[in-house]
Every structure is written in structure tokens, then in C-alpha cells.
Design a protein around this motif. Structure first.
Motif, PDB file in Angstrom:
ATOM      1  N   GLY A   1      -6.312 -32.278   0.371  1.00  0.00           N
ATOM      2  CA  GLY A   1      -7.058 -31.069   0.690  1.00  0.00           C
ATOM      3  C   GLY A   1      -8.242 -31.377   1.579  1.00  0.00           C
ATOM      4  N   GLY A   2      -9.383 -30.729   1.301  1.00  0.00           N
ATOM      5  CA  GLY A   2     -10.610 -31.010   2.026  1.00  0.00           C
ATOM      6  C   GLY A   2     -11.394 -32.138   1.381  1.00  0.00           C
ATOM      7  N   PHE A   3     -12.670 -32.257   1.740  1.00  0.00           N
ATOM      8  CA  PHE A   3     -13.461 -33.404   1.299  1.00  0.00           C
ATOM      9  C   PHE A   3     -14.002 -33.251  -0.124  1.00  0.00           C
ATOM     10  CE2 PHE A   3     -17.494 -35.936   1.377  1.00  0.00           C
ATOM     11  CZ  PHE A   3     -16.903 -37.188   1.534  1.00  0.00           C
ATOM     12  N   ARG A   4     -14.131 -32.035  -0.633  1.00  0.00           N
ATOM     13  CA  ARG A   4     -14.743 -31.834  -1.948  1.00  0.00           C
ATOM     14  C   ARG A   4     -13.760 -31.212  -2.944  1.00  0.00           C
ATOM     15  NH1 ARG A   4     -19.969 -31.673  -3.157  1.00  0.00           N
ATOM     16  NH2 ARG A   4     -19.006 -31.888  -5.208  1.00  0.00           N
ATOM     17  N   VAL A   5     -12.513 -31.613  -2.872  1.00  0.00           N
ATOM     18  CA  VAL A   5     -11.504 -31.056  -3.773  1.00  0.00           C
ATOM     19  C   VAL A   5     -11.658 -31.674  -5.169  1.00  0.00           C
ATOM     20  CG1 VAL A   5      -9.030 -30.918  -4.237  1.00  0.00           C
ATOM     21  CG2 VAL A   5      -9.882 -30.571  -1.922  1.00  0.00           C
ATOM     22  N   PRO A   6     -11.780 -30.860  -6.221  1.00  0.00           N
ATOM     23  CA  PRO A   6     -11.865 -31.411  -7.582  1.00  0.00           C
ATOM     24  C   PRO A   6     -10.592 -32.177  -7.946  1.00  0.00           C
ATOM     25  CG  PRO A   6     -12.523 -29.101  -7.552  1.00  0.00           C
ATOM     26  CD  PRO A   6     -11.910 -29.392  -6.209  1.00  0.00           C
ATOM     27  N   LEU A   7     -10.785 -33.328  -8.580  1.00  0.00           N
ATOM     28  CA  LEU A   7      -9.659 -34.124  -9.044  1.00  0.00           C
ATOM     29  C   LEU A   7      -9.591 -34.163 -10.566  1.00  0.00           C
ATOM     30  CD1 LEU A   7      -9.845 -37.087  -6.499  1.00  0.00           C
ATOM     31  CD2 LEU A   7      -8.429 -35.022  -6.389  1.00  0.00           C
ATOM     32  N   ALA A   8     -10.740 -34.020 -11.200  1.00  0.00           N
ATOM     33  CA  ALA A   8     -10.823 -33.937 -12.660  1.00  0.00           C
ATOM     34  C   ALA A   8     -12.148 -33.243 -12.976  1.00  0.00           C
ATOM     35  CB  ALA A   8     -10.740 -35.318 -13.300  1.00  0.00           C
ATOM     36  N   ALA A   9     -12.478 -33.171 -14.254  1.00  0.00           N
ATOM     37  CA  ALA A   9     -13.672 -32.432 -14.644  1.00  0.00           C
ATOM     38  C   ALA A   9     -14.956 -33.057 -14.106  1.00  0.00           C
ATOM     39  CB  ALA A   9     -13.736 -32.340 -16.170  1.00  0.00           C
ATOM     40  N   ASP A  10     -14.953 -34.392 -13.906  1.00  0.00           N
ATOM     41  CA  ASP A  10     -16.202 -35.082 -13.596  1.00  0.00           C
ATOM     42  C   ASP A  10     -16.199 -35.816 -12.259  1.00  0.00           C
ATOM     43  OD1 ASP A  10     -14.286 -36.851 -14.480  1.00  0.00           O
ATOM     44  OD2 ASP A  10     -15.631 -37.989 -15.787  1.00  0.00           O
TER      45      ASP A  10
ATOM     46  N   ILE B   1      -0.407 -27.054  -5.808  1.00  0.00           N
ATOM     47  CA  ILE B   1      -1.646 -26.334  -6.090  1.00  0.00           C
ATOM     48  C   ILE B   1      -2.780 -27.349  -6.141  1.00  0.00           C
ATOM     49  CG2 ILE B   1      -0.521 -24.423  -7.289  1.00  0.00           C
ATOM     50  CD1 ILE B   1      -1.123 -25.762  -9.938  1.00  0.00           C
ATOM     51  N   ALA B   2      -4.005 -26.885  -6.390  1.00  0.00           N
ATOM     52  CA  ALA B   2      -5.147 -27.785  -6.460  1.00  0.00           C
ATOM     53  C   ALA B   2      -4.841 -28.957  -7.395  1.00  0.00           C
ATOM     54  CB  ALA B   2      -6.374 -27.018  -6.945  1.00  0.00           C
ATOM     55  N   PRO B   3      -5.215 -30.179  -7.003  1.00  0.00           N
ATOM     56  CA  PRO B   3      -4.792 -31.373  -7.755  1.00  0.00           C
ATOM     57  C   PRO B   3      -5.145 -31.347  -9.238  1.00  0.00           C
ATOM     58  CG  PRO B   3      -5.758 -32.007  -5.665  1.00  0.00           C
ATOM     59  CD  PRO B   3      -5.977 -30.528  -5.792  1.00  0.00           C
ATOM     60  N   HIS B   4      -6.365 -30.924  -9.589  1.00  0.00           N
ATOM     61  CA  HIS B   4      -6.721 -30.951 -11.013  1.00  0.00           C
ATOM     62  C   HIS B   4      -5.888 -29.953 -11.801  1.00  0.00           C
ATOM     63  CE1 HIS B   4      -9.020 -27.502  -9.670  1.00  0.00           C
ATOM     64  NE2 HIS B   4      -9.465 -27.249 -10.884  1.00  0.00           N
ATOM     65  N   LEU B   5      -5.493 -28.846 -11.151  1.00  0.00           N
ATOM     66  CA  LEU B   5      -4.637 -27.869 -11.820  1.00  0.00           C
ATOM     67  C   LEU B   5      -3.198 -28.364 -11.894  1.00  0.00           C
ATOM     68  CD1 LEU B   5      -6.010 -24.578 -10.207  1.00  0.00           C
ATOM     69  CD2 LEU B   5      -6.677 -25.647 -12.386  1.00  0.00           C
ATOM     70  N   ALA B   6      -2.745 -29.013 -10.808  1.00  0.00           N
ATOM     71  CA  ALA B   6      -1.392 -29.585 -10.818  1.00  0.00           C
ATOM     72  C   ALA B   6      -1.277 -30.677 -11.873  1.00  0.00           C
ATOM     73  CB  ALA B   6      -1.059 -30.135  -9.435  1.00  0.00           C
ATOM     74  N   ALA B   7      -2.335 -31.473 -12.021  1.00  0.00           N
ATOM     75  CA  ALA B   7      -2.332 -32.527 -13.039  1.00  0.00           C
ATOM     76  C   ALA B   7      -2.299 -31.928 -14.438  1.00  0.00           C
ATOM     77  CB  ALA B   7      -3.564 -33.409 -12.858  1.00  0.00           C
TER      78      ALA B   7
ATOM     79  N   PRO C   1      -0.274 -43.221  -6.594  1.00  0.00           N
ATOM     80  CA  PRO C   1      -0.311 -43.370  -8.056  1.00  0.00           C
ATOM     81  C   PRO C   1      -0.132 -42.056  -8.814  1.00  0.00           C
ATOM     82  CG  PRO C   1      -2.096 -44.614  -7.030  1.00  0.00           C
ATOM     83  CD  PRO C   1      -1.488 -43.753  -5.960  1.00  0.00           C
ATOM     84  N   TYR C   2      -0.471 -40.927  -8.168  1.00  0.00           N
ATOM     85  CA  TYR C   2      -0.388 -39.643  -8.859  1.00  0.00           C
ATOM     86  C   TYR C   2       0.469 -38.653  -8.069  1.00  0.00           C
ATOM     87  CZ  TYR C   2      -4.018 -41.105 -12.121  1.00  0.00           C
ATOM     88  OH  TYR C   2      -4.727 -41.767 -13.089  1.00  0.00           O
ATOM     89  N   PRO C   3       1.800 -38.685  -8.255  1.00  0.00           N
ATOM     90  CA  PRO C   3       2.673 -37.660  -7.664  1.00  0.00           C
ATOM     91  C   PRO C   3       2.738 -36.457  -8.605  1.00  0.00           C
ATOM     92  CG  PRO C   3       4.003 -39.382  -8.681  1.00  0.00           C
ATOM     93  CD  PRO C   3       2.570 -39.750  -8.920  1.00  0.00           C
ATOM     94  N   LEU C   4       2.313 -35.306  -8.123  1.00  0.00           N
ATOM     95  CA  LEU C   4       2.256 -34.108  -8.959  1.00  0.00           C
ATOM     96  C   LEU C   4       3.214 -33.055  -8.408  1.00  0.00           C
ATOM     97  CD1 LEU C   4      -1.635 -34.001  -9.207  1.00  0.00           C
ATOM     98  CD2 LEU C   4      -0.039 -34.941 -10.900  1.00  0.00           C
ATOM     99  N   PRO C   5       4.044 -32.454  -9.244  1.00  0.00           N
ATOM    100  CA  PRO C   5       5.096 -31.555  -8.750  1.00  0.00           C
ATOM    101  C   PRO C   5       4.604 -30.275  -8.088  1.00  0.00           C
ATOM    102  CG  PRO C   5       5.627 -32.364 -10.957  1.00  0.00           C
ATOM    103  CD  PRO C   5       4.200 -32.750 -10.688  1.00  0.00           C
ATOM    104  N   LEU C   6       3.576 -29.624  -8.632  1.00  0.00           N
ATOM    105  CA  LEU C   6       3.198 -28.290  -8.146  1.00  0.00           C
ATOM    106  C   LEU C   6       2.285 -28.367  -6.925  1.00  0.00           C
ATOM    107  CD1 LEU C   6       2.543 -26.325 -11.458  1.00  0.00           C
ATOM    108  CD2 LEU C   6       4.610 -26.369 -10.042  1.00  0.00           C
TER     109      LEU C   6
END
Length: 231
Positions: A123-132, A85-91, A78-83
Motif C-alpha cells: 500500500g502506501g507508506f503508513r499502512v497499518p500492519l498490526a495494532a502497534d 484488503i488492508a493487511p491488518h484486516l487480511a491478517a 513471509p506473510y501471504p494473505l488471501p484477501l
């Protein structure tokens, strides 16, 4: 953020790793092949994929291929991100916010069409996906048994033990782990595998040797499905 999941598949796995680049996609695809060898119709997901090459998200394509090309890419990812880098930053760079609802909706849809769903984290198990929320929250909402991919290189023992603690702290079941040889020159390789076998308190589902040009069908020869606890 509190969510609940429903209509879970009769079988499936959440594949996480000790870090990024440890072979989660390889193992996820190998598990798909193992399930399909039992005659099951299998779907796979990589809900968030950060980094594309020549307009393709290679991990997503590998999962689609492993499933037999029947799964819609928009549900696999559902979320293909071009960069890359860490998902929340890529988003953030892509101007989107990663939210759980589209992921859980895609998961439920695939679960209705398949006998099993294999979900690969990012990534690993605790990768941030958004702020919360983060990947651990996603795993908890899906409530699938977890398969841990341990990238065999210096430092993997600490990463594996910490990740195992984090998985169990979320009330999730670590159903097994796979050792993937990403450093073919790792010192004391067998001793490190033996240490993991002693300390992880979960089934070792396989030890994948270092592969030149990793092929999921080849990797599947070294991976087995859990011998018990599958629903």
C-alpha cells in the motif's frame, strides 16, 4: 515497539508508493533488473502480500522472476494473505498476526546471500500492519534508502509531498522517486512532473509511460539507479 536491525546489505532500496496500485511492484522489479545489469546478485522482498489470484500472489511471483528464480518464496514473502484488503484486516481474517521478527529474519538471510536487497512495501507508506506498528516502522527498522513511486494521476502532488514528509520524519533517506503513468489521460502531465521535480528534493529516477500489460523489463528502460549515495 522498539527493534533494531543488523547485518544490513551493502546495497538496497525500500520501495514505497503514494497509494496502493501505483506500480510499486513494477518499479521494484525494474530496479532489480537495473542492479542485475550491473552484475549484482539481487534479492527482493514483498514481506506482506494481501490478495491472491488462482492460488498465486502475483506481486511475489513478479519479484521472484525478476531476481532469476533463486530466492525462496517463503523469504520473499513471509506473510501471504488471501484477501485483497488492508493487511491488518487480511491478517485478522486469516487468523494470523503480522509480526516484524519473521520479516527481519528473512531480510537478514537474503542480505547474507545477495549483493543487494530490494524490499517492496504494501500500500502506501503508513499502512497499518498490526495494532502497534505500520509500514513506516518496517522501513525504519530496515534502514534502507527509500524510493518513492508516484502514481501519476489527479491528486498525486499532495500524496507525494505528504509521503515525502512522512519518510523524512522517520529519519529515512529519500534517495529518489519514479513517476509511473497510471492515468494515460492525466491533464497537464508534464507540468505535474515538473512540479514534483521542483518540490521533492530528490533524484527523479525515471518517468514510466503508460504500459499495456506492464512488463518490468520494459519499465527498466525508463528507470535508472541513483547516481550517488549508494553504498
Amino acid at each position: 515497539m522498539a527493534l533494531c536491525s543488523s547485518s544490513l546489505p551493502p546495497e538496497g532500496f525500500f520501495v514505497t508508493g503514494t497509494d496502493t496500485g501505483v506500480g510499486k511492484t513494477l518499479v521494484a522489479c525494474a530496479l532489480v533488473h537495473c542492479l542485475r545489469a550491473e552484475g549484482r546478485r539481487v534479492a527482493a522482498m514483498k514481506p506482506i502480500a494481501a490478495g491472491c489470484e488462482d492460488g498465486q500472489w502475483l506481486d511475489v511471483e513478479a519479484l521472484v522472476t525478476a531476481c532469476g528464480e533463486w530466492v525462496p518464496r517463503t523469504q520473499v514473502n513471509p506473510y501471504p494473505l488471501p484477501l485483497p484488503i488492508a493487511p491488518h484486516l487480511a491478517a485478522r481474517a486469516a487468523g494470523v498476526e503480522i509480526r516484524p521478527e519473521p520479516i527481519l529474519e528473512a531480510f537478514r538471510s537474503l542480505a547474507q546471500q545477495a549483493d543487494a536487497v530490494v524490499v517492496e512495501g504494501v500500500g502506501g507508506f503508513r499502512v497499518p500492519l498490526a495494532a502497534d506498528w505500520d509500514t513506516a516502522d518496517l522501513a525504519a527498522w530496515l534502514a534502507l534508502p527509500v524510493v518513492l513511486v508516484v502514481g501519476m494521476r489527479l491528486g498525486c502532488l499532495n500524496h507525494a509531498l505528504l509521503t515525502t514528509e512522512a519518510i523524512r520524519a522517520r529519519g529515512l533517506r529519500l534517495i529518489g522517486w519514479v513517476a509511473n503513468t497510471i492515468d494515460p489521460h492525466m491533464a497537464a502531465f508534464q507540468d505535474n512532473v515538473a512540479t514534483l521535480q521542483e518540490r521533492l528534493d530528490a533524484q527523479c529516477l525515471g518517468v514510466i509511460p503508460h504500459l499495456d500489460g506492464p512488463d518490468p523489463r520494459v519499465a527498466a528502460r525508463w528507470v535508472r539507479l541513483p547516481s550517488h549515495g549508494r553504498e
